[in-house]
Enzyme design. Structure first.
Site, PDB file in Angstrom:
ATOM      1  N   GLU A   1      -0.492  -5.683   2.877  1.00  0.00           N
ATOM      2  CA  GLU A   1      -0.939  -4.907   3.989  1.00  0.00           C
ATOM      3  C   GLU A   1      -0.552  -5.550   5.383  1.00  0.00           C
ATOM      4  OE1 GLU A   1      -4.862  -3.144   4.143  1.00  0.00           O
ATOM      5  OE2 GLU A   1      -4.277  -1.697   2.614  1.00  0.00           O
TER       6      GLU A   1
ATOM      7  N   THR B   1      -1.669   2.467  -7.835  1.00  0.00           N
ATOM      8  CA  THR B   1      -2.582   3.195  -8.610  1.00  0.00           C
ATOM      9  C   THR B   1      -1.993   4.496  -9.724  1.00  0.00           C
ATOM     10  OG1 THR B   1      -4.342   3.072  -6.854  1.00  0.00           O
ATOM     11  CG2 THR B   1      -5.032   4.671  -7.912  1.00  0.00           C
TER      12      THR B   1
ATOM     13  N   SER C   1       0.937  -1.114  -0.387  1.00  0.00           N
ATOM     14  CA  SER C   1      -0.023  -0.092   0.042  1.00  0.00           C
ATOM     15  C   SER C   1       0.576   0.930  -0.021  1.00  0.00           C
ATOM     16  CB  SER C   1      -0.979  -0.275   0.890  1.00  0.00           C
ATOM     17  OG  SER C   1      -1.950   0.773   1.529  1.00  0.00           O
ATOM     18  N   GLY C   2       0.697   2.021  -0.891  1.00  0.00           N
ATOM     19  CA  GLY C   2       1.616   3.615  -0.977  1.00  0.00           C
ATOM     20  C   GLY C   2       3.042   3.290  -2.209  1.00  0.00           C
TER      21      GLY C   2
ATOM     22  N   SER D   1      -5.211   5.794  -0.809  1.00  0.00           N
ATOM     23  CA  SER D   1      -5.345   4.379  -0.378  1.00  0.00           C
ATOM     24  C   SER D   1      -6.523   4.089  -1.750  1.00  0.00           C
ATOM     25  CB  SER D   1      -5.439   3.709   0.869  1.00  0.00           C
ATOM     26  OG  SER D   1      -5.226   2.193   0.494  1.00  0.00           O
ATOM     27  N   SER D   2      -6.050   2.681  -2.570  1.00  0.00           N
ATOM     28  CA  SER D   2      -7.459   2.656  -2.989  1.00  0.00           C
ATOM     29  C   SER D   2      -7.988   0.837  -1.793  1.00  0.00           C
ATOM     30  CB  SER D   2      -6.807   1.375  -4.272  1.00  0.00           C
ATOM     31  OG  SER D   2      -5.948   1.944  -5.213  1.00  0.00           O
TER      32      SER D   2
ATOM     33  N   ASN E   1      -1.489   5.658   3.293  1.00  0.00           N
ATOM     34  CA  ASN E   1      -0.963   6.093   1.579  1.00  0.00           C
ATOM     35  C   ASN E   1      -2.512   7.561   2.221  1.00  0.00           C
ATOM     36  OD1 ASN E   1      -2.075   6.748  -0.526  1.00  0.00           O
ATOM     37  ND2 ASN E   1      -1.294   5.158  -1.552  1.00  0.00           N
TER      38      ASN E   1
ATOM     39  N   GLY F   1      -2.910  -3.356  -2.778  1.00  0.00           N
ATOM     40  CA  GLY F   1      -1.405  -3.801  -1.772  1.00  0.00           C
ATOM     41  C   GLY F   1      -1.776  -4.666  -0.733  1.00  0.00           C
TER      42      GLY F   1
END
Ligand SMILES: Nc1ncnc2c1ncn2[C@@H]1O[C@H](COP(=O)(O)OP(=O)(O)OP(=O)(O)O)[C@@H](O)[C@H]1O
Ligand SMILES: [Mg+2]
Length: 1107
Positions: free
Chosen positions: A392, A115, A110-111, A163-164, A160, A390
């Site tokens: 996590e 994306t 993540s981050g 974050s998605s 993030n 991502g």
């Protein structure tokens, strides 16, 4: 020159190594150092063969400009420094030109920038693929789907800011030309628990904050919302504002994007109404209430919020209220209703909010798909872009993290499979022997989770479906039993004694050793979240909403479609969709972007070695390099290889005429590279050790320097030679021009001298000739003169002789005539009387006269007195007779003419005669009057009744009645008056009324004055002291002046026996009362035609201008 084309390569101007495969020595430290070195130089992309490693720079770099897009467009993958655009270009060209469907797999925590990377890929493809209005609209819709989905599916997390919270796989579809046709988006498991609760330091989904910050007051009012975040229980307040994020501006972007994608206004409105309803659901609170039978019951504290929700969604308030208080369980034919206690009510509320939101999100995806769906049925080429949440690891990891990490495991799995497979296939394709390489295969972890019998997900499902009391603890117990022996499963309570004393592992948790690290999962909530239970009462209440979108979101609420079967659990749904995804990905040509996060602080320029090292490890990047280098570190097609190194060998430099493979062979032999260092594939050369490549590169560099010197040398020689040749050529040109000039000068001098000499000689010759000619001419002239004189003399002599002869002949004739006469007279004298001669003379004369008169009788002219004809006289001696005869004839015919006149005519002619005597040759007006008959009474007074009074006043005969202009003595202006002349008087009367203005007896008229010119002015002078003379003389003007003056003259003469004095002069005096005024006639302009103008100049002068 075409052969001199400069080919760049990844190996040019490299910072560290651009492709990790070339890293030497290859170990973790050198790997990280290389990444770090490149990161420090803003090189965030590095290759491992065809895989792109991307390190999140956390700041905007100037490497995504349109110029960069152009730079990477249609270039070979290894031609320029590593870039995400190179990978996008390779994928796009392979799709367009080789008809291979592509997928771009973006992984990382993540981050790490997944994306962003997916957006870069999409924007690059959009920039390089076809253009045109229709294509551009498709592109725009595809690109604009991102902000919409990000607003609803992304949230700020501790890792993030954007974050998605859902997985996204997007298929972009192209036609055979490579023009985009549309796309299909698949979404994976939205983290819906975030709707009702967010971990510390995190936010709910962006859209909630965006509405509250960006919507207008009016819109908020419509949605029954307030701008204040703190009013809503579902919004975590501790980080409601995110640095650098403008929620209000983003709201506008989202609305704009929705419009571009094709959302209708009413659809957008409905979507925001659902969002508002979700937000407001959080504010519904319950209080306990005990019932008599001891059962706990809950009651809504404040019904205001409920009322507003019902108004927004069009649900009957009582229905919703009931759904929050009761739960109806249907089993077979039985229906049992139980009350909900406060905890259950809260659970129901949150479940509704989560379901509402997650279903809304799925609806959005479906709606976007509807818009971006390809419109044609032609075969499509597909490029899939996978941007999934991502890996996590949080402090508290729950069911969501478990699912997310499972997905990442699967992706790693597919990565391993596909890269190894690809590598293997390449060796086979190229006919190279394959050597096995050790790497960690995470298939075992995937199995731990997804195994249909013993997998964690299978067990969770089993637990959820099992009758009896099911809790998270019973689930953990089950895990402890089944998975205890699994290498990657750890739990305190498991049968495996390894973790009995592991205090870092709480009792309510289990830990999985993921490929990316160990993650400890809190078992609490697993069962609930997997069940994803929404009480049927709530879904039925929702279905009853009049809000069409909400109704559509809960189709199972329709009582007609009651399905007593349990819906599939969240876990199994996810497992199935991941399986489909994997299958899909396997059919496509994979392209990898492996995102790495350089630090945990979201900070630019910070490279945390430990953090990067961890990611490299779990992503298995080192293994990736090793696999890639298993046999051979570097491979390259023969042509580019030969092109790059051909200068290192005499046979291949500058051109190799044979096949590239043979050329490379010759080259490597010449360079004495040990045989075990390389291998010849079918189309590529494989180099075992990077050292060999670097050696080649060094040699190339050295050789390039030598070549540069050589080129310089040749160039300088060429330059000097060209200059020398140019100078030589110039010298020849100058010399030739000079010679030409000198010769020209010399020639001109000789020519002019020759001309001078020639002219002298010619002159001399001409003069000589002239002299001769002149002499000859004079001789001729002299001869002519002499001849003329001679002829003259001869002629004169002849003339003299002829004259003499004629005179003699004449004399002879005269003498002869006299003599003859004498002879005749002597002979006839005796026959005649003495007077016979006279008689003959008289007879002859008489005969002549007779003849004259008889001829005249026939030639007589007409009897008109004005006929001027008269026959010519025949004999000179009759001249006086002829004139006298003419006079007598004229008098006679005049008399004859006069005799015919009547008395009237006689009078008229008398008057005309009188006029002629008075005015002929005196007044210029006279000749014009000759032809005019004198009528006298121009005004027929007796006949006009208007003048009856005037007629009665005048009893005498009227001689003249005419309108005249009387000139005003003061200003020279004219007034019309009737002029009457009778036997005794002159009268002036008013023309309109006929009243008599003045009456003058003829005896009082002394004189009439007029000019000699062609005008009708005349003055009538009166006797001084007479009765009429009081006002002075009259100055009049008439068209019939001559007639009037004549008649006045004649009448005066006959009445008074005195001749009226008529003065003709261009200047005369007129008596006006006491003054005498001079009337002067001058030559005037023809401005007013032929009318004379009269002007009083001063009191002594009246000027008449006669044109
Ligand atoms: N190439 C880049 N250039 C500049 N900034 C970037 C780049 N890639 C990522 N970032 C920054 O990093 C942030 C996080 O990136 P991104 O949202 O892509 O992460 P992610 O991998 O999708 O994370 P998650 O799994 O949480 O969705 C972005 O909001 C952006 O600020
Ligand atoms: Mg993301």
């Amino acid at each position: 020159m075409a052969k001199m084309e400069v080919k760049t390569s990844l190996l040019d101007n490299m910072i560290g190594v651009g492709d990790m495969v070339l890293l030497e020595p290859l170990n973790e430290d050198s790997f990280i150092n290389n990444l770090k070195k490149r990161f420090d130089h803003n090189e965030v992309y590095t290759y491992i063969g065809s895989v792109v490693i991307s390190i999140n720079p956390y700041r905007s770099l100037p490497i995504y400009t349109p110029e960069k897009v152009e730079e990477y467009r249609n270039r070979n993958f290894y031609e320029l420094s590593p870039h995400i655009f190179a990978l996008s270009d390779e994928a796009y060209r392979s799709l367009r030109d080789q008809d291979k469907d592509q997928c771009i797999l973006i992984t990382g925590e993540s981050g790490a920038g997944k994306t962003e990377a997916s957006k870069l890929v999409m924007s690059y493809v959009a920039a390089v693929c076809g253009k045109g209005a229709e294509v551009n609209q498709v592109k725009e819709q595809l690109l604009q789907s991102n902000p919409v989905l990000e607003a609803f599916g992304n949230a700020k997390t501790v890792r993030n800011d954007n974050s998605s919270r859902f997985g996204k796989y997007m298929d972009i579809e192209f036609d055979f030309k490579g023009d985009p046709l549309g796309g299909v988006i698949s979404n994976y498991l939205l983290e819906k628990s975030r709707v009702v609760k967010q971990p510390r330091g995190e936010r709910n989904f962006h859209i909630f904050y965006q509405i509250l910050s960006g919507a207008s007051e009016d819109f908020l009012c419509k949605l029954k919302l307030e701008r204040d975040f703190s009013r809503y229980n579902y919004l975590g307040l501790d980080s409601a504002k995110v640095n650098g994020v403008d929620d209000a501006a983003n709201f506008r972007t989202v609305r704009n994007a929705m419009q571009i994608v094709g959302f209708m206004d009413h659809e957008t409105q409905s979507v925001f109404e659902v969002v508002a309803a979700v937000l407001k659901l959080g504010n519904i609170e319950f209080k306990p209430e005990s019932r008599v039978n001891g059962l706990d019951e809950s009651k809504i504290k404040d019904k205001n919020e409920l009322k507003e929700i019902c108004e927004l969604t069009g649900i009957d308030q009582s229905v919703l209220e009931r759904a929050f208080s009761f739960r109806t369980v249907e089993a077979k034919q039985e229906k049992v209703s139980t009350t909900l206690n406060v905890a259950q009510a809260y659970y129901a509320r949150d479940a509704l909010a989560k379901n509402l939101y997650s279903r809304l999100f799925s609806w959005l995806v479906t709606r976007i798909n509807e818009s971006i769906k390809a419109q044609t049925k032609v075969r499509k080429k597909v490029m899939g872009v996978l941007d999934i949440y991502g890996f996590e690891i949080f402090e508290d990891n729950s069911f969501e993290q478990f699912i997310i990490n499972y997905c990442n495991e699967k992706l790693q799995q597919i990565f391993i499979e596909l890269t190894l497979k690809e590598e293997q296939e390449e060796y086979i394709r190229e006919g190279i022997e394959w050597t096995h390489i050790e790497y960690f295969n995470n298939a075992i972890i995937c199995d731990l989770i997804e195994n249909n019998q013993t997998g964690i997900l299978a067990m969770l499902d089993e637990e959820c479906l099992r009758p009896g009391t099911v809790t998270d603890d019973t689930f953990l117990e089950k895990l402890n039993q089944v998975c205890a022996t699994h290498q990657h499963f750890e739990s305190r309570m498991s049968k495996c004694s390894r973790f009995l004393n592991d205090t870092s592992l709480p009792h309510s948790c289990f830990r999985i050793q993921h490929y990316a690290g160990k993650v400890m999962y809190q078992v609490e909530g697993f069962v609930d979240k997997n069940n994803d239970l929404l009480y049927r009462d709530l879904s039925q209440a929702m279905w009853k909403a009049s809000h069409s979108l909400i109704k559509a979101l809960f189709p199972e609420g329709n009582p007609a479609k009651i399905n007593l079967k349990r819906p599939p659990t969240a876990g199994s749904q996810f497992k199935a969709s991941v399986a489909t995804l994997m299958k899909n990905l396997q059919t496509k040509n994979p392209n990898y972007i492996r995102c790495i996060k350089p630090n945990d602080k979201k900070a630019a320029h910070v490279f945390n070695d430990a953090l990067v090292c961890h990611q490299i490890r779990y992503l298995g990047l080192l293994e990736n390099v090793r696999v890639r280098r298993a046999g051979y570190a570097f491979r390259q097609a023969y042509e580019p290889c030969l092109e790059r190194y051909k200068m290192l060998c005499k046979q291949t430099w500058p051109h190799w005429r044979g096949p590239a493979r043979a050329g490379v062979k010759v080259l490597f032999n010449e360079l004495k590279i040990p045989e075990e260092e390389f291998s010849f594939g079918r189309s590529k050369i494989f180099i075992r050790n990077p050292r060999t490549l670097f050696k080649l590169e060094d040699l190339r560099k050295q050789r390039l320097e030598d070549l540069a010197t050589l080129i310089e040398k040749i160039y300088r020689g060429w330059k000097c030679r060209t200059r020398f040749l140019l100078m030589k050529k110039s010298q020849i040109v100058i010399a030739s021009w000079y010679r030409r000039y000198a010769q020209q000068k010399k020639y001109q001098k000789i020519k002019s001298s020759a001309i001078i000499v020639q002219s002298y000689i010619r002159g001399w010759k001409a003069r000589k000739l002239l002299r001769e000619l002149k002499h000859q001419k004079r001789c001729n002239e002299a001869a002519t003169i002499i001849a003329a004189y001679w002829h003259g003399t001869q002629a004169r002599r002849e003339l003299k002789r002829l004259k003499e002869e004629a005179r003699r002949k004449h004399a002879v004739a005269v003498i002869w005539a006299y003599w003859l006469g004498l002879k005749v007279r002597r002979e006839y004298r005796k026959f005649f009387r003495a007077n016979a001669g006279r008689k003959i003379y008289e007879f002859t004369l008489q005969r002549l006269m007779q003849k004259y008169f008889l001829e005249m009788k026939n030639k007589m002219p007409s009897l008109s007195p004005i006929d001027k004809n008269w026959p010519a006289r025949p004999y000179l001696f009759l001249d006086s007779t002829h004139k006298e005869l003419k006079r007598i004839f004229h008098l006679w015919r005049c008399k004859k003419y006069r005799d015919q006149f009547t008395d009237q005519q006689k009078l008229i002619y008398e008057e005309k005669l009188e006029a002629s005597e008075l005015f002929k040759d005196k007044k210029a007006l006279y000749p014009a009057s000759v032809g005019q008959p004198f009528q006298g009474a121009y005004l027929e007074i007796s006949k006009n009744p208007k003048y009856k009074k005037l007629k009665d006043a005048v009893d005498e005969k009227i001689i003249i009645a005419e309108v005249v202009n009387k000139i005003n003595r003061a200003n020279g202006k004219a007034t019309s008056r009737i002029f009457l002349l009778t036997k005794n008087n002159v009268l002036l009367a008013d023309q309109k009324s006929g009243n008599i203005k003045s009456e003058v007896p003829l005896g009082d008229v002394t004189k009439v004055s007029m000019s000699s010119q062609n005008d009708g002015f005349f003055a009538v002078h009166l006797k001084e002291g007479s009765g009429a003379a009081g006002k002075g003389d009259f100055l009049l003007s008439s068209d019939h002046l001559i007639e009037m003056a004549t008649k006045l003259y004649r009448t005066t003469l006959s009445q008074t026996k005195q001749k009226l004095n008529i003065e003709i002069s261009d200047e005369f005096l007129v008596q006006f009362r006491q003054d005498k005024v001079c009337v002067k006639f001058i030559q005037g302009s023809q401005k007013n035609g032929n009318i004379p103008t009269c002007k009083r100049k001063n009191n002594r002068l009246l000027e008449v201008a006669v044109p």
